[in-house]
Design an enzyme around this catalytic site. Structure first.
Site, mmCIF file in Angstrom:
data_model
loop_
_atom_site.group_PDB
_atom_site.id
_atom_site.type_symbol
_atom_site.label_atom_id
_atom_site.label_comp_id
_atom_site.label_asym_id
_atom_site.label_seq_id
_atom_site.Cartn_x
_atom_site.Cartn_y
_atom_site.Cartn_z
ATOM 1 N N MET A 323 0.826 -1.213 0.000
ATOM 2 C CA MET A 323 0.000 0.000 0.000
ATOM 3 C C MET A 323 0.855 1.255 0.000
ATOM 4 O O MET A 323 0.668 2.156 -0.819
ATOM 5 C CB MET A 323 -0.937 -0.009 1.212
ATOM 6 C CG MET A 323 -2.138 -0.901 1.065
ATOM 7 S SD MET A 323 -3.177 -0.500 -0.369
ATOM 8 C CE MET A 323 -3.705 1.153 0.040
ATOM 9 N N GLU A 397 -1.054 -2.722 10.414
ATOM 10 C CA GLU A 397 -2.222 -2.298 11.205
ATOM 11 C C GLU A 397 -2.055 -2.667 12.685
ATOM 12 O O GLU A 397 -2.785 -3.506 13.213
ATOM 13 C CB GLU A 397 -3.488 -2.949 10.644
ATOM 14 C CG GLU A 397 -4.037 -2.297 9.387
ATOM 15 C CD GLU A 397 -4.675 -0.950 9.651
ATOM 16 O OE1 GLU A 397 -5.832 -0.900 10.100
ATOM 17 O OE2 GLU A 397 -4.006 0.071 9.430
ATOM 18 N N SER A 424 -6.749 1.143 7.813
ATOM 19 C CA SER A 424 -7.942 0.620 7.158
ATOM 20 C C SER A 424 -9.083 0.359 8.132
ATOM 21 O O SER A 424 -10.201 0.090 7.702
ATOM 22 C CB SER A 424 -7.606 -0.677 6.412
ATOM 23 O OG SER A 424 -7.053 -1.626 7.299
ATOM 24 N N HIS A 445 -7.501 7.067 3.535
ATOM 25 C CA HIS A 445 -7.529 5.612 3.349
ATOM 26 C C HIS A 445 -7.654 5.287 1.867
ATOM 27 O O HIS A 445 -8.700 5.513 1.251
ATOM 28 C CB HIS A 445 -8.686 5.002 4.137
ATOM 29 C CG HIS A 445 -8.751 3.509 4.012
ATOM 30 N ND1 HIS A 445 -9.935 2.812 4.065
ATOM 31 C CD2 HIS A 445 -7.772 2.588 3.820
ATOM 32 C CE1 HIS A 445 -9.678 1.520 3.902
ATOM 33 N NE2 HIS A 445 -8.383 1.360 3.758
ATOM 34 N N GLU A 457 -11.009 7.439 1.223
ATOM 35 C CA GLU A 457 -11.825 7.835 2.364
ATOM 36 C C GLU A 457 -11.036 8.869 3.174
ATOM 37 O O GLU A 457 -9.922 8.600 3.622
ATOM 38 C CB GLU A 457 -12.139 6.628 3.254
ATOM 39 C CG GLU A 457 -13.127 5.661 2.636
ATOM 40 C CD GLU A 457 -13.399 4.460 3.533
ATOM 41 O OE1 GLU A 457 -14.556 4.026 3.588
ATOM 42 O OE2 GLU A 457 -12.457 3.956 4.178
ATOM 43 N N ASN A 495 -14.559 -0.802 4.410
ATOM 44 C CA ASN A 495 -14.198 -2.052 5.090
ATOM 45 C C ASN A 495 -15.307 -2.515 6.030
ATOM 46 O O ASN A 495 -15.486 -3.726 6.236
ATOM 47 C CB ASN A 495 -12.888 -1.881 5.860
ATOM 48 C CG ASN A 495 -11.686 -1.977 4.945
ATOM 49 O OD1 ASN A 495 -11.793 -2.475 3.825
ATOM 50 N ND2 ASN A 495 -10.545 -1.489 5.393
#
Length: 652
Positions: A323, A397, A424, A445, A457, A495
């Site tokens: 990412m 994360e 996320s 995001h 987002e 998500n």
């Protein structure tokens, strides 16, 4: 003698000392020119005048230019499409425009179109009705027929005229895909006759084209032969086969209707134009076209967000994984200077290698690839932080890791810089606990693959000001993404709604159902890929992390947990639920099922249910934003207009 100048709401016209007529379009109240009904009616009056002036030899030709910096003509006025879908109005309006364009084509004097910037849809159809076309050969020029993205195809005679100029195979490919061409590509396909380097050369070259009576030549014999009686059925069937790989006839009827029009009338471009209206009219009023128009307007609405005057030139990305590396590459592709930070070069180099592949795919020239690579710099020490306008964290994360990173960079930021996390699922308020000024942290995001999915987002915590969020939206727009503002809550929007859908499908696989069948059913419903393939694409480890964050359990004795324990994390490791080769899932035989669409509707129900919950909780401001966000972030069937619109229409 110089004829008196004429000014209308959309057009201006005058003649010069050489009796060349200069026609300029400049649509009021907008940054782009469009062919509204009013503009077309004004053009009818002007063309009647051209006919009179040509008959009396008071003009030797007409040059059509745009008065807008944005480009030539962006197409018909989409805001009128809902009203125009009325069957009592549309056929006559189309026939009237057909007649007008034929009158332009039949003028006794040459008509030359000078194109810069956008020349799309109805704008290209008007240009094709002119006798000669000149285009500026720079990166801003885009020429094409995007109508298929609105559930229709060209309706102002563009079907036949594009086939006349480019030949049936190339012209149909442009119309069926909605692909926008650069000026050089359009010249290579004979849609444009001459290229110039700068916009200010259009007038001079237009003048020469008129005085020399230049006229575009149609496609060559061998290209035209593909529409002949011996080959046309074969060509049409190949087109149908290719379209079928991407679009279901029931959901997206426009490309199939265009192929049938070609199959019946493509041997004679004028016959194709004559029959265009009959094939076009049913599409305009179809549910698919109505929903695609809705999605278009919602998407355009997202572009109006952000702060005026906000500018960004330097981006620093922390985390060179898939990412982070792809976010950095995309920002460099969009012209930003980017520094990419990770623990060492061994972790950064794979991201640089992926970036080069992206640039090679997107750019046509080696020097452009080299320039983009120069904009993307490895920065293991984080030296780019103090100079960056935007700092984006995109690491694992884990709350404590993210907090540590932000605590380390907070004191190095320049005033006004955006500090953002690509988390996320973790609420911003929890990450911001480590900051002296928690109001500074926003969420940006992105979605995988970054180069393909348009959504970002923009996450707003309880600490953030509207100005900080406006800056985030402005940055997303600056790199060509579509921002949807959402409240900080576990999983945010996309998500949050995806996880029940994907986990529901995983649970069915755990119970012994065929993953190939479930994926096929979701695609039959209208999703771009099935939930199991999507879980593999996201990464099983990421899926489990987000599921845990959202309160969903992943039993230790499940196949899902077992695959993760074995390091089989999906596409990125070459195996997950599927084995992957060259970026594609290797699937077994799909079992027969009496109603794949119904099964797909059953699979998608948790996604739609959760979207309703998210709206009721105020995570997004409106149902419309939820619909467009889910479409852009998940690929949810655009022809249905979004999950909430689909349910309201009784189609999901």
């Amino acid at each position: 003698m110089i004829a008196q100048a004429t000014e209308t709401k959309h057009w201006s016209f005058h003649t010069d000392l050489e009796n060349i007529g200069w026609l300029t379009i400049n649509s009021p109240n907008g940054s782009v020119n469009t062919l509204s009904r009013e503009a077309i009616m004004e053009l009818e009056t002007l063309v009647a005048r051209f006919e009179d002036l040509a008959n009396t030899q008071e003009i030797v030709g007409v040059v059509l230019l745009s008065g807008k910096d944005s480009g030539f003509i962006a197409g018909a006025d989409v805001s009128e499409f809902d009203a125009m879908s009325d069957f009592s109005v549309l056929p006559e309006a189309l026939k009237r425009t057909h007649a007008l364009f034929s009158r332009i084509e039949n003028l006794k004097v040459p008509v030359v179109a000078g194109i810069h910037g956008f020349c799309l849809g109805g704008g290209l159809e008007l240009a094709l009705a002119c006798h000669y076309r000149i285009a500026v050969n720079d990166d801003k020029t885009r020429i094409g027929f995007p109508e298929v993205n609105l559930g229709i195809f060209p309706g102002f005679g563009g079907t036949g005229r594009s086939i006349r100029q480019a030949g049936p195979v190339d012209a149909m490919q442009i119309m069926l895909t909605g692909k926008m061409l650069r000026a050089g590509q359009a010249r290579g396909l004979n849609l444009v006759d001459k290229l110039v380097r700068h916009r200010d050369m259009l007038r001079w070259e237009g003048r020469k084209a008129v005085l020399q009576h230049r006229k575009s030549q149609p496609a060559g014999f061998f290209k035209r032969a593909m529409a002949g009686p011996l080959l046309r059925d074969y060509v049409a069937n190949k087109m149908r086969e290719e379209v079928g790989k991407k679009a279901n006839r029931v959901n997206y009827p426009a490309p199939y209707a265009l192929i049938e029009l070609f199959e019946q009338h493509g041997g004679d471009w004028q016959s194709m134009i004559r029959h265009e209206v009959d094939a076009f009219v049913p599409l305009m009023g179809s549910p698919t076209a109505a929903n695609l128009r809705r999605v278009f307007f919602l998407s355009e609405g997202l572009k109006k967000q952000g702060l005026k005057g906000a500018k960004f030139s330097r981006v620093h990305v922390i985390g060179a994984g898939v990412m982070g590396g792809d976010i950095a590459a995309w920002c460099a592709y969009r012209g930003m200077s980017v520094t990419l930070q990770d623990l060492d070069m061994g972790r950064i180099q794979p991201a640089l290698d992926r970036a080069k592949k992206l640039f090679q795919k997107r750019y046509k020239k080696k020097r452009e690839v080299d320039a983009a690579m120069l904009r993307l710099t490895a920065d293991p020490q984080g030296n780019g932080v103090p100079r960056a306008d935007v700092i984006i964290e995109a690491v694992v994360e884990k709350l404590e890791v993210k907090q540590s990173i932000f605590k380390g960079v907070e004191g190095k930021l320049k005033p006004g810089a955006i500090l953002a996390t690509n988390t996320s699922s973790i609420e911003l308020e929890r990450i911001a606990e480590a900051l002296q000024d928690p109001a500074r942290l926003i969420g940006l995001h992105f979605f995988n693959p970054v180069s393909q999915l348009p959504l970002v987002e923009v996450i707003k915590s309880k600490f953030n000001s509207d100005e900080a969020i406006g800056k985030g939206a402005s940055f997303a727009l600056a790199i060509g993404k579509s921002p949807v503002v959402v409240k900080s809550a576990p999983g945010f929007l996309v998500n949050r709604v995806l996880m029940p859908y994907m986990l529901g499908a995983v649970e069915r696989v755990e119970r012994g159902e065929s993953q190939e069948l479930l994926d096929a059913a979701a695609v039959a419903f209208g999703m771009p890929m099935g939930p199991i393939e999507l879980m593999d694409t996201v990464g099983l480890d990421v899926g489990k992390s987000v599921a845990t964050e959202l309160g969903h359990s992943v039993p230790d004795d499940s196949k899902f947990a077992g695959l993760i324990a074995e390091g089989k994390l999906g596409r990125k490791t070459g195996e997950g639920f599927y084995k992957w080769e060259k970026g594609k899932a290797i699937k077994g035989t799909t079992p027969a099922h009496p109603d794949l669409v119904a099964l797909g509707r059953e699979l998608v129900k948790p996604l739609i249910d959760t979207t309703e919950v998210v709206v009721s909780e105020g995570v997004v401001a409106t149902p419309d934003l939820a619909d467009v966000g889910v479409i852009m972030g998940t690929g949810f069937a655009p022809f249905l207009g979004g999950p909430l619109r689909a349910r309201a229409d009784g189609r999901a």
